[in-house]
Every structure is written in structure tokens, then in C-alpha cells.
Write a protein that holds these residues in place. Structure first.
Motif, mmCIF file in Angstrom:
data_model
loop_
_atom_site.group_PDB
_atom_site.id
_atom_site.type_symbol
_atom_site.label_atom_id
_atom_site.label_comp_id
_atom_site.label_asym_id
_atom_site.label_seq_id
_atom_site.Cartn_x
_atom_site.Cartn_y
_atom_site.Cartn_z
ATOM 1 N N UNK A 33 0.828 -1.207 0.084
ATOM 2 C CA UNK A 33 -0.149 0.086 -0.058
ATOM 3 C C UNK A 33 0.744 1.327 -0.050
ATOM 4 N N UNK A 34 2.067 1.132 0.028
ATOM 5 C CA UNK A 34 2.992 2.283 0.032
ATOM 6 C C UNK A 34 3.898 2.330 -1.213
ATOM 7 N N UNK A 35 4.282 3.461 -1.831
ATOM 8 C CA UNK A 35 4.953 3.614 -2.939
ATOM 9 C C UNK A 35 4.181 3.000 -4.417
ATOM 10 N N UNK A 36 5.058 3.391 -5.264
ATOM 11 C CA UNK A 36 4.403 3.118 -6.760
ATOM 12 C C UNK A 36 5.126 1.872 -7.098
ATOM 13 N N UNK A 37 4.332 0.833 -7.474
ATOM 14 C CA UNK A 37 4.895 -0.609 -7.999
ATOM 15 C C UNK A 37 5.679 -0.523 -9.115
ATOM 16 N N UNK A 38 7.059 -1.135 -8.963
ATOM 17 C CA UNK A 38 7.954 -0.965 -10.189
ATOM 18 C C UNK A 38 7.487 -1.655 -11.339
ATOM 19 N N UNK A 39 7.730 -1.299 -12.434
ATOM 20 C CA UNK A 39 7.324 -2.025 -13.773
ATOM 21 C C UNK A 39 8.145 -3.473 -13.840
ATOM 22 N N UNK A 40 7.219 -4.328 -14.458
ATOM 23 C CA UNK A 40 7.770 -5.529 -14.824
ATOM 24 C C UNK A 40 9.033 -5.454 -15.652
ATOM 25 N N UNK A 41 10.033 -6.471 -15.523
ATOM 26 C CA UNK A 41 10.803 -6.255 -16.251
ATOM 27 C C UNK A 41 11.525 -7.717 -16.713
ATOM 28 N N UNK A 42 12.038 -8.063 -17.747
ATOM 29 C CA UNK A 42 12.715 -9.313 -18.129
ATOM 30 C C UNK A 42 14.257 -9.389 -17.729
ATOM 31 N N UNK A 43 14.358 -10.307 -16.784
ATOM 32 C CA UNK A 43 15.724 -10.199 -16.472
ATOM 33 C C UNK A 43 16.944 -11.203 -16.860
ATOM 34 N N UNK A 44 17.893 -11.197 -17.197
ATOM 35 C CA UNK A 44 18.772 -12.121 -17.854
ATOM 36 C C UNK A 44 18.772 -13.554 -17.070
ATOM 37 N N UNK A 45 19.220 -14.459 -17.632
ATOM 38 C CA UNK A 45 19.347 -15.892 -17.044
ATOM 39 C C UNK A 45 20.564 -15.830 -16.138
ATOM 40 N N UNK A 46 20.239 -16.232 -14.788
ATOM 41 C CA UNK A 46 21.549 -16.496 -13.876
ATOM 42 C C UNK A 46 22.232 -17.722 -14.317
ATOM 43 N N UNK A 47 23.349 -17.897 -14.274
ATOM 44 C CA UNK A 47 24.361 -18.781 -14.263
ATOM 45 C C UNK A 47 25.765 -18.711 -14.206
ATOM 46 N N UNK A 48 26.578 -19.657 -14.604
ATOM 47 C CA UNK A 48 28.071 -19.975 -14.224
ATOM 48 C C UNK A 48 28.567 -18.803 -15.357
ATOM 49 N N UNK A 49 30.014 -18.239 -14.657
ATOM 50 C CA UNK A 49 30.684 -17.338 -15.515
ATOM 51 C C UNK A 49 31.158 -17.991 -16.709
ATOM 52 N N UNK A 50 31.112 -17.473 -17.730
ATOM 53 C CA UNK A 50 31.777 -18.299 -19.072
ATOM 54 C C UNK A 50 33.118 -17.587 -19.121
ATOM 55 N N UNK A 51 33.915 -18.368 -19.431
ATOM 56 C CA UNK A 51 35.564 -18.449 -19.293
ATOM 57 C C UNK A 51 35.663 -17.336 -20.223
ATOM 58 N N UNK A 60 29.812 -5.055 -21.138
ATOM 59 C CA UNK A 60 28.683 -6.140 -20.782
ATOM 60 C C UNK A 60 28.385 -6.642 -19.293
ATOM 61 N N UNK A 61 27.456 -7.171 -19.271
ATOM 62 C CA UNK A 61 27.038 -7.894 -17.920
ATOM 63 C C UNK A 61 26.295 -8.965 -17.975
ATOM 64 N N UNK A 62 26.443 -9.565 -16.680
ATOM 65 C CA UNK A 62 25.634 -10.940 -16.514
ATOM 66 C C UNK A 62 25.405 -11.109 -15.117
ATOM 67 N N UNK A 63 24.498 -11.939 -14.755
ATOM 68 C CA UNK A 63 24.090 -12.145 -13.324
ATOM 69 C C UNK A 63 24.737 -13.607 -12.816
#
Length: 329
Positions: A60-78, A150-153
Motif C-alpha cells: 500500500x506504499x509507494x508506486x509498484x515498479x514495472x515488470x522487467x525481463x531479467x537475464x538468466x542467472x548462471x555460471x561465468x563463461x570463461x 557487458x554484464x551478467x548475473x
């Protein structure tokens, strides 16, 4: 005053006290994580992770954040060489004019060697019976950046209880983070509620208890000085399983008015056969935190509930006189 490092530790190691939302740790314990999805260019936490840490949000407080497609989490590519980390989260801070507000934060660091070492640890396999606590630790929203922007999760290795390993938590808490952005996303406690000594939101426990059963009749209970907190229930909440009310007014109850309130709560009238949700209710709490909480519907069915800390709620019937005594201070 807490240091920035202390605040960060709260965000990283925070325990969710309400709800089960939050970021995923990654693949299940028995699964080998696949490669993390690499995104072309980092923008900001506000765009990439608007809901990071949202488990702290008060309904009931604040404005809901918009939905967002997040990248797939996984291992760090060499082939991906991290040079920096970004941590997106939320904190509760004092408001500029009093009260408390929820703030979304974005922190960066380039000293990530200890973190990368921790992220490359394996999942701790279960070996026999393991005693796990029931608290739910919400993993931090973490991203790694390379020199091309570039970035990854990354997947966070977990312990035998499927929570982030202690080494990951320690690495995150020990890094020299720099806050690059903050934004207020909602009010947690208004200055008026803080001044009154009341919570910004409270549940209508008369409705909760009567929906789940029929509490016993009220008994005479002595009371020391009481604090009055009155809440307005939004139309969308009325009749729900646990209606949440927003603070309207409150403060210590004057002694002469408290005497009349206690007389009204000691009556033996039959409770009305009524199912009309209240739009306003009052909460009376002991100033010394010793004794039962008392709830009064200020309209609707005008029932009241006495809720001792040891259990055994008691239901009674109020009236217009009792409601008037709980009017504006």
C-alpha cells in the motif's frame, strides 16, 4: 549512526520477514548451472533491476515498479572477464522531514578478486542430516561487468541449506562499495505516525479473528496507560483475509478518555450477527508494552477484540459511544 559498511551488510545478509518474494539464487542444488546470459550494455539498477530488494516493500506504499525481463542467472563463461560488480538493493532510511522511507540503491566496486573466488566455489552437498533454520535469506541482486560494458548475473554457490555460502556473503560485505545512485521508492513510516508512536500500517485483527473462528466473550482486564492508533482500510483491502489499514491519527490516550474506553470494552452486550467490513479501526496498545492489544471497529459491525499476548482473543460488541471516544485526539 550506522556506517555505510554496516548498512550494506544489512542489505546483503538481510532476512525476509514477510512474503516469499525476491531474487532467485540460481539453478537447484542438484543441477549444474548453465552459462549466464550476457547482456550487451549496463544501464542502471533502476532499469535492469527495478524490483531488486522489493521484499522490504510495505503493502500500500509507494508506486509498484514495472515488470522487467531479467537475464538468466548462471555460471561465468570463461570468455567473460569480470572487472567490476554492481549491487542493486533497497534500504530503510530516515525521511528528510521525519518518518522512514524506502530507498533503492546502486553500488559499484572494481575490487572484486575476493568475490570472484567465492563465486567459483561449488555448491555444498548435503552429507547426512542437516539442521537448517526456517528463516528465508533473500540473495542479493548482483551483476558482473566486463571491460566492454557487458554484464551478467552470476550464480551464487549455496550451502547445504540452499542459502548463499558464507564465503559469498563475507566477500560481498567486505568489498569497498561506492554508492552511485539512490532513489526513494516509497514511504514506510510517515512523520505523523512516527510522532504518534504508531506503525504506518496495521491489520484489522477483529476481522481476521472473526473470519477464522469465534473468539470467547470479553473479561475485565486492568490496563495501564494506552496508546491509540487509528487506521483507514482502503476499499481494495476490506473483506480480504487480513485487511491492512493505513495510519490516520494517534498518540497517548488521555486518562479521562481511557477510563470511558475501558468501560465500553467491559460491557457484556451480545455480539451482533454482522459481516460488514470496517473502513476504520482503532488499535489500543500499552505504552509499556505489557498487556493485551485492543482492537475496535469504528464503523461496520463496531465489534472489539481484546488480544492478550498469551493468546485467547476475546470478542465483544461496541457502539457509537465507544467509537466517539476513540475520535481525533
Amino acid at each position: 549512526m550506522r556506517s555505510g559498511r554496516t548498512v550494506l551488510a544489512v542489505v546483503v545478509l538481510g532476512v525476509a520477514l514477510a512474503g516469499c518474494g525476491g531474487a532467485d539464487i540460481g539453478p537447484g542444488a542438484a543441477d549444474e548451472p548453465g552459462p549466464a546470459q550476457i547482456v550487451d550494455a549496463w544501464t542502471s539498477c533502476a532499469k535492469a533491476a527495478p524490483r531488486a530488494g522489493e521484499v522490504l516493500t510495505v503493502p500500500g506504499t509507494g508506486t509498484p515498479a514495472p515488470a522487467v525481463d531479467e537475464p538468466e542467472i548462471g555460471r561465468i563463461d570463461p570468455a567473460f572477464t569480470p572487472i567490476a560488480a554492481v549491487l542493486c538493493g533497497r534500504e530503510i532510511r530516515p525521511g528528510a522531514t521525519g518518518g522512514q522511507e524506502q530507498v533503492a540503491t546502486e553500488r559499484h566496486t572494481e575490487e572484486i578478486a575476493p568475490l570472484l573466488t567465492a563465486l567459483r566455489l561449488p555448491h555444498q552437498q548435503v552429507d547426512g542430516d542437516v539442521a537448517c533454520t526456517l528463516d528465508m535469506v533473500i540473495p542479493p541482486w548482483l551483476a558482473l561487468l566486463d571491460e566492454r560494458g557487458r554484464w551478467l548475473r552470476p550464480y551464487l554457490p549455496t550451502d547445504s541449506c540452499d542459502k548463499p555460502r558464507a564465503e559469498v556473503n563475507a566477500a560481498l560485505a567486505g568489498l569497498p562499495w561506492t554508492t552511485v545512485d539512490t532513489r526513494t521508492v516509497g514511504q514506510v513510516e510517515s512523520p505523523a505516525a512516527e510522532a504518534a508512536g504508531c506503525a504506518q500500517q496495521w491489520a484489522d485483527m477483529v476481522w481476521v479473528e472473526t473470519t477464522n473462528g469465534r473468539p470467547g466473550p470479553p473479561t475485565s482486564l486492568a490496563a495501564g496507560p494506552l496508546r491509540l492508533c487509528v487506521y483507514q482500510v482502503p476499499a481494495s483491502e476490506r473483506g480480504s483475509a487480513k485487511p491492512a489499514g493505513d495510519f490516520v491519527y494517534g498518540g497517548p490516550l488521555p486518562p479521562e478518555r481511557q477510563a470511558g474506553v475501558l468501560r465500553g470494552l467491559a460491557n457484556r452486550r451480545a455480539v451482533a450477527d454482522c459481516a460488514t467490513p470496517a473502513s476504520r479501526f482503532a488499535v489500543l496498545r500499552p505504552l509499556n508494552d505489557v498487556g493485551p492489544d485492543r482492537y475496535v471497529e469504528l464503523d461496520g459491525c463496531q465489534r472489539f477484540l481484546v488480544a492478550p499476548p498469551t493468546g485467547g482473543a476475546q470478542l465483544g460488541q461496541g457502539d457509537d459511544t465507544l467509537a466517539a471516544l476513540l475520535g481525533l485526539l
